[in-house]
Design an enzyme around this catalytic site. Sequence first.
Site, short mmCIF file in Angstrom:
data_model
loop_
_atom_site.label_atom_id
_atom_site.label_comp_id
_atom_site.label_asym_id
_atom_site.label_seq_id
_atom_site.Cartn_x
_atom_site.Cartn_y
_atom_site.Cartn_z
N HIS A 56 105.67 12.26 81.53
CA HIS A 56 106.03 11.47 82.94
C HIS A 56 107.21 12.03 83.80
O HIS A 56 108.63 11.47 83.32
CB HIS A 56 105.08 10.30 82.86
N ARG A 77 105.82 5.42 94.14
CA ARG A 77 105.78 6.84 94.88
C ARG A 77 104.61 6.73 95.89
O ARG A 77 104.98 7.34 96.62
CB ARG A 77 105.75 8.50 93.74
#
Lengths: 258, 642
Positions: B254, B274
């Site tokens: 990740h 995000r």
Amino acid sequence: MTTYDARFRIWRGDAEGGELRDFTVEVNDGEVVLDIVHRLQATQAQDLAVRWNCKAGKCGSCSAEVNGRPRLLCMTRMSTFGSGETITVTPLRAFPVIRDLVTDVSFNYAKAREVPAFVPPEGVAPGAYRMRQVDVERSQEFRKCIECFLCQDTCHVVRDHEENKPAFAGPRFLMRVAELDMHPLDAAAEAGLDRGRAAQEEHGLGLCNITKCCTEVCPEGIKITDNALIPLKERAVDRKYDPLVWLGNKIGRRSGTP
Amino acid sequence: MTQVERQQWDVVVVGAGGAGLRAAIEARERGARTAVICKSLFGKAHTVMAEGGIAASMGNVNEGDNWQVHFRDTMRGGKFLNQWRMAELHAKEAPDRVWELETWGALFDRTPDGRISQRNFGGHEYPRLAHVGDRTGLELIRTLQQKIVQLQQADFDEFGDYEARLKVFQECTVTRVLQDGGPAGGGRVAGTFCYERESGRFFVLEAPAVVLATGGIGKSFKTTSNSWEYTGDGHALALLAGAPLLNMEFVQFHPTGMVWPPSVKGILVTESVRGDGGVLRNSDGKRFMFDYVPDVFKEKYAESEAEGDRWYDDPDHNRRPPELLPRDEVARAINSEVKAGRGSPHGGVFLDVSTRMPAERIRRRLPSMYHQFKELADVDITAEPMEVGPTCHYVMGGIAVDSDTAATVGVPGLFAAGEVAGGMHGSNRLGGNSLSDLLVFGRRAGLHAAGYAREHASSPAGRPAASQARIDEAAAEALAPFHAAEGAENPYTLHQELQSTMNDLVGIIRRAGEMAQALERLADLRVRASRAGVEGHRQFNPGWHLALDLRNMLLVSECVARAALERTESRGGHTREDCPGMDRAWRPVNLLCRPVDPAPADPAADRIALVRARTDPIRPDLLALFEKEELVKYLAEEELYE
Ligand SMILES: Cc1cc2nc3c(=O)[nH]c(=O)nc-3n(C[C@H](O)[C@H](O)[C@H](O)COP(=O)(O)OP(=O)(O)OC[C@H]3O[C@@H](n4cnc5c(N)ncnc54)[C@H](O)[C@@H]3O)c2cc1C
Ligand code: SF4
Ligand code: SF4
Ligand code: FES
């Protein structure tokens, strides 16, 4: 990076008995108490029993008492203690010890089973549920609960009163009743179930005298007493005297949804 | 001879995460008496940590969404290596699985018109992730847990026993799947061999059908977002029973894990940061992701910051910012920036929401991130950027399964679902596609396991039974660490060395020489692990449990290293510095890890043999969902002619 040696006293033993043991152990910047327990396992006490999973305050596994206060070991930073201070770690006091820092929390699972589940509204198909954000927010606050059982551990109704356990679900599960009661679509009432009354008569709501100790220890910052227990008490009272008021509340809430 | 308690069930589900609980609910509702067994307390499985959301094309926020679009995104994210039938079933069934949760009491965040709200995530064309703030996994697990309780309450009303037809064995671990075959293994599933943490006591759950839903393998890597449970147990149990693993080289790093302080390194920073507008910057303050959009995605991502910023409010006329590329792309980009000397003080890059939205909104949309940084790093994310870097997060590879039934290959009665199963996500998983995968295939596994159990309960051959000899072997294996001779190895030390080996030599960027070296070190660690010894007694002994987990971690690590060395290309979660490009010729190739049979007595010998298999040709109507020009970038030469 700064490193120092800290003094720890950790309870070791099992159901038969045990004692506080002294350890001196290295501490680095940014570490939490759980890191120290892990370091002890790796270097001094391979078989030291502790529960943990996420190490990020999300699963509620690592509950214990640090200097007598119920806490999550993974969210208790070493920087909150002086470097000369001796830190004492003991298992949750309200539950029977299994080994070292691990206690038997089955009381909580038994209580969870006694709260009747969500009752889906009849005639509303999956996908057709409509609820406003403002209406779900109250129950959502309670669903932040990570079941660490710190509130159950700290509540004085059961903390040193084993005899109250059968009659008292504890803050976590009284809050569960409140959560379902405030769920905009829960159809318990239609099914003939009065959650408020059940809280009072079956789950021991009356034993709670709103000291707010549970709220103070909740790592999720849930306002257990103010937002769950007190409203539940008020509603239970309402309903006891006037079932129509309560029915009105329920219907009022329902028709308020878009 | 080992005297152990034996209990009879129809279906045993190993694992109480999203996949296991959904499987158990289905099996029980289909009439199977079902036992669930899990290493932690009920409700603590790894699924509880999931943050961002669950992907389902309900189209609540953008009506353009449907299963076809979700299918396309999933295949693109996985670089077309996905077992396409799984991707299809997943995209089609995910909305029903989410809606069903509401009927069990789940409370998702809402849209203004009262539906389930959906948020943007990397690689998803439309806002698709149903969520509850950033604690979606908690909602999922609690809902399933409460559904289980509801079924138990129904049984209590009927039989006076909560556990008459559905029982959870918490804090118990399965160390072997038992079969009715001879000493060399093989044969039909007959049950599981287990120990109870609390007492150290052994017991056997006899059942014709077993569902493995044990999650992932991240604990074999040093920097990981995964918990202690992620030791690859299900992967190893399947291998030991004779079922192959698929494409184990694909491990997802990740892009955004915490990097500071060291004790929290690896803890996840959700992609929702995000998705909701957070941006990545390097030490020059530059939004570097614009420099890292690969060719296959060029048309789909914004070229300027202005366009990317407009997209949040007007997605129909702008393209998404490159911060929302699939995870493998973002993780590689961060890695490159740090290598080029443009990293943050503690070796990551900056992830900033503080300049992108008001503090109040951040606290509401990202409450656990706010809390996590405040409590663990003294960082106020509403006022300053976070420092983040890649962390081992998820394994795309896993047990090879039949797409429709979740049955494993070659072991009758053994099923697998959730992160432990392979295929669904191809070479890279999109965020949010795991939680939906758990529900879709957990349900299918439960359904088919119950059906299989029903047939076998009444078959003339009778219920498969494990012989006493197999049970004795399993008991002896589990007790070995207590009988280690002088000079026993410390399991904690072995574990740390294993984690460094995998992190440093088979990590996010791979090279042939290093992987070969990793295989040598793994062989050495296997030899040492055979001498692992523990102190104390059997009751709740973490050192003992780790010693047992080592067997699984070593097996799975060998699979990852061997497959990674074999696949001479870069694709999705598998990046090779010495083979940097994606090679279309590798598109139709599955790498299967099979156990060396019979298992060698010498611990230094290889345990795993690799076999290449061709993927099933993608069904034409599914291929027709893509433009020709796009397929040309992915499919192998010969596939284009077919
Ligand atoms: C921090 C974090 C955030 C994430 N966020 C998201 C997200 O937003 N959206 C998304 O889609 N995905 C997300 N993921 C991925 C997703 O959470 C996992 O892939 C998923 O939860 C795995 O579920 P599972 O049911 O397969 O296994 P798990 O939930 O891990 O459950 C595994 C179960 O198996 C049991 N078990 C293991 N071995 C044994 C054994 N030997 N014997 C008995 N029991 C055993 C364990 O005790 C546990 O109960 C996230 C992952 C992490 C780590
Ligand atoms: S407020 Fe009630 S439930 Fe909470 S600690 Fe006090 S008495 Fe217990
Ligand atoms: S209410 Fe708070 S203290 Fe109580 S169990 Fe839940 S999270 Fe823990
Ligand atoms: S380990 Fe999960 S809350 Fe501490």
